[in-house]
Design an enzyme around this catalytic site. Structure first.
Site, PDB file in Angstrom:
ATOM      1  CG  LEU A  15      -1.453   3.533   9.404  1.00 27.73           C
ATOM      2  CD1 LEU A  15      -1.264   2.187   9.646  1.00 27.73           C
ATOM      3  CD2 LEU A  15      -0.154   4.377   8.948  1.00 27.73           C
ATOM      4  N   GLY A  18     -12.362   3.623   6.532  1.00 31.21           N
ATOM      5  CA  GLY A  18     -13.057   2.905   5.773  1.00 31.21           C
ATOM      6  C   GLY A  18     -14.700   3.009   6.334  1.00 31.21           C
ATOM      7  N   GLY A  19     -15.480   2.155   5.949  1.00 33.87           N
ATOM      8  CA  GLY A  19     -16.928   2.374   6.335  1.00 33.87           C
ATOM      9  C   GLY A  19     -17.077   1.770   7.677  1.00 33.87           C
ATOM     10  CB  VAL A  23      -6.218   1.211   9.925  1.00 35.10           C
ATOM     11  CG1 VAL A  23      -4.989   0.392  10.559  1.00 35.10           C
ATOM     12  CG2 VAL A  23      -7.500   0.315   9.718  1.00 35.10           C
ATOM     13  CD  GLU A  92       2.390  -8.807   9.961  1.00 34.19           C
ATOM     14  OE1 GLU A  92       3.470  -8.990   9.324  1.00 34.19           O
ATOM     15  OE2 GLU A  92       1.662  -9.609  10.177  1.00 34.19           O
ATOM     16  CG  ASP A 137     -14.434  -5.919  -0.054  1.00 30.40           C
ATOM     17  OD1 ASP A 137     -14.843  -5.664  -1.633  1.00 30.40           O
ATOM     18  OD2 ASP A 137     -14.481  -4.962   0.640  1.00 30.40           O
ATOM     19  CE  LYS A 139     -12.140  -2.912  -1.620  1.00 35.70           C
ATOM     20  NZ  LYS A 139     -13.240  -2.256  -1.389  1.00 35.70           N
ATOM     21  N   PRO A 140      -7.937  -4.555  -5.111  1.00 38.36           N
ATOM     22  CG  PRO A 140      -6.846  -3.941  -7.217  1.00 38.36           C
ATOM     23  CD  PRO A 140      -8.202  -4.470  -6.555  1.00 38.36           C
ATOM     24  CG  ASP A 155     -11.082  -4.386   5.099  1.00 38.04           C
ATOM     25  OD1 ASP A 155     -11.634  -5.321   6.258  1.00 38.04           O
ATOM     26  OD2 ASP A 155     -11.450  -3.884   4.554  1.00 38.04           O
TER      27      ASP A 155
END
Length: 511
Positions: A15, A18-19, A23, A92, A137, A139-140, A155
């Protein structure tokens, strides 16, 4: 079929990545349900130990936040499989799109939608902050909008415990800065620890992008972007959209203030965002219109308090609204003082023999003026600013039937109305009320009384917030001189004036 972690979670599609890890959509074979599995990507290098500590901390902090707007943590552990052993987190599965993707797809958010999303985010942050967790963190791309329009804050990978327990891993960096350059608060950039109000600055950046299609600051390099967050005032969302209600414009402005102490509290943001979302659906007749802008009292009217003009401590009578915390924001309503003497008879107050009695007694159980003022204060303290506005307005109207315009309780109601208007983002109306109130207060309390000095500061602050920088600067310089003549050197009101003067000087390029 994909790999099964620990023989229970069968992986499907990836899905996101990231760093810290990736996922995956997965199937819980034991409970027969879809879940999301986050796996830490180990490199085999020396940094793996710190990454595993941080991953464990994420699992612990996220599990602490049992809130409908935060994905639930179902399980976590370490997979001993031969292909990609390492820690994993089962959460979830959220079905929807993140706000970053929706914005890139050209989605335009109405004021109502943006306010509702912000209210849901703020509700999650209220819960997280109450449990001593700061996201750090926001953010959109870390906010999902589900198919049924619910918000999920994702996250918590770099979240921090405000008060970590003794068992929490201590993770230190070597110059690293948590957060994303476009959404990080000025205090974090300058090396201060993240606090709940740092999350609110990020929420302001997010809300700015929802309303305008872009964050408040953009630059060619991350370092240039960080400099803008620290040094430049954020542009108003009203510059990009003329259809936004003033309350929402004011909320974004306050969220993006440089000094974290001047930003609203998380609970206040939630209340204001909910109010902005609800106001868009309310009929125009449901919004009360202030009627308390009055001409100054004639100098021939005898009034109490004129002796306060001497160089003594100012009148300590508490106003029916909270003191200012500093430029751009009221103090937290919970810090407000309850005006215990308000409503008691004033032996110096002139009264015509034929005038109706003052509303200070209790007839057949009717509430006294003091009771009603306390109720107004409680509504304000509870951040029910529309209700507090109506209560102050009605009490003031009732009092003016039997009292003069210079009555102290009448003035407290007028000041309460103006304070509520400010908290509701109706800055122009609040400024008009404070401008009209000031000469009456000076006539009653003396030019150096507490109430007139506070009102002068509020007027300057409102004008600064409305972009009238030069006018606000001149008003503050005059107030500084007035206060120097009557207040002790250690009075905190000197500090708030000097602090705002310095900010305005920087904006004007004179500081």
């Amino acid at each position: 079929m994909g790999e099964a972690i620990d023989g229970r979670y069968r992986l499907g599609d990836m899905l996101g990545q990231g760093g810290m890890g990736a996922v995956w959509r997965a199937r819980d074979l034991l409970l027969d349900r879809d879940v999301a599995v986050k796996r830490l990507m180990l490199t085999g290098l020396s940094g793996d130990e710190k990454a595993m500590q941080r991953f464990a901390l994420e699992a612990k902090l996220t599990a602490r936040i049992e809130h409908p707007s935060v994905p639930a943590v179902h399980d976590w552990g370490t997979d001993g499989g031969p292909h990609a052993p390492g820690p994993y987190l089962v959460m979830e599965l959220v079905r929807g799109k993140d706000l970053h993707r929706l914005l890139r797809e050209g989605r335009r958010f109405s004021a109502t939608e943006a306010a509702d999303i912000s209210a849901q985010i703020a509700d999650a942050l209220v819960y997280a902050h109450q449990h001593d967790v700061v996201h750090r963190d926001l953010k959109p791309s870390n906010v999902m909008l589900t198919e049924d329009r619910r918000v999920k804050v994702m996250d918590f990978g770099i979240a921090a415990a405000v008060r970590p327990s003794a068992s929490d891993p201590r993770i230190t960096g070597t110059g690293g800065m948590p957060g994303t350059p476009g959404f990080i608060s000025p205090e974090q950039i300058q090396g201060a620890p993240a606090t709940p109000r740092s999350d609110l600055y990020a929420l302001g950046c997010l809300l700015h992008e929802l309303l305008t299609g872009k964050p408040p600051f953009t630059a060619e390099s991350p370092w240039a972007l960080l400099s803008l967050h620290v040094r430049e005032p954020a542009p108003s969302v009203a510059e990009s959209r003329s259809d936004l209600p003033g309350e929402l414009v004011a909320l974004v402005t306050r969220l993006l203030l440089k000094d974290p102490e001047n930003r609203p509290s998380t609970a206040e943001v939630r209340a204001l965002a909910r109010r902005c979302a609800a106001a868009a659906h309310a009929p125009a007749s449901a919004v009360p219109t202030p009627t308390l802008v009055e001409a100054p009292v004639s100098a021939s009217v005898p009034v109490p308090g004129t002796a306060a003009a001497s160089k003594t401590a100012p009148d300590v009578r508490a106003p029916a609204f909270p003191p200012y915390a500093g430029p751009g924001a009221y103090a937290s309503p919970r810090a407000a003082r309850i005006p215990s003497p308000v409503g008691s008879p004033d032996p110096e107050q002139p009264r015509s023999p034929s005038a109706p009695p003052r509303l200070t007694g209790s007839l057949a159980g009717a509430p006294t003026v003091s009771d009603r003022l306390r109720h107004c204060q409680e509504l304000f303290n509870g951040e029910r600013f529309s209700d507090a506005y109506t209560a102050f307005h009605r009490l003031g109207a009732d009092l003016r039937r039997s009292r003069s315009k210079s009555d102290r309780d009448v003035l407290a109601c007028r000041a309460g109305v103006a304070a509520c208007l400010t908290m509701l983002g109706r800055s122009a109306e609040a400024l008009a009320d404070f401008d009209a109130l000031l000469p009456v207060q000076e006539h009653v309390f003396g030019a150096t009384g507490q109430e007139p000095l506070d009102t002068r500061f509020r007027i300057a602050e409102l004008r600064a917030a409305m972009g009238q920088t030069r006018v606000a600067r001149d008003l503050l310089a005059d107030l500084r001189d007035r206060q120097s003549a009557v207040l002790p050197d250690d009075d905190e009101r000197h500090t708030r004036v000097v602090r705002l003067l310095r900010r305005l000087d920087r904006v004007l390029g004179t500081g």
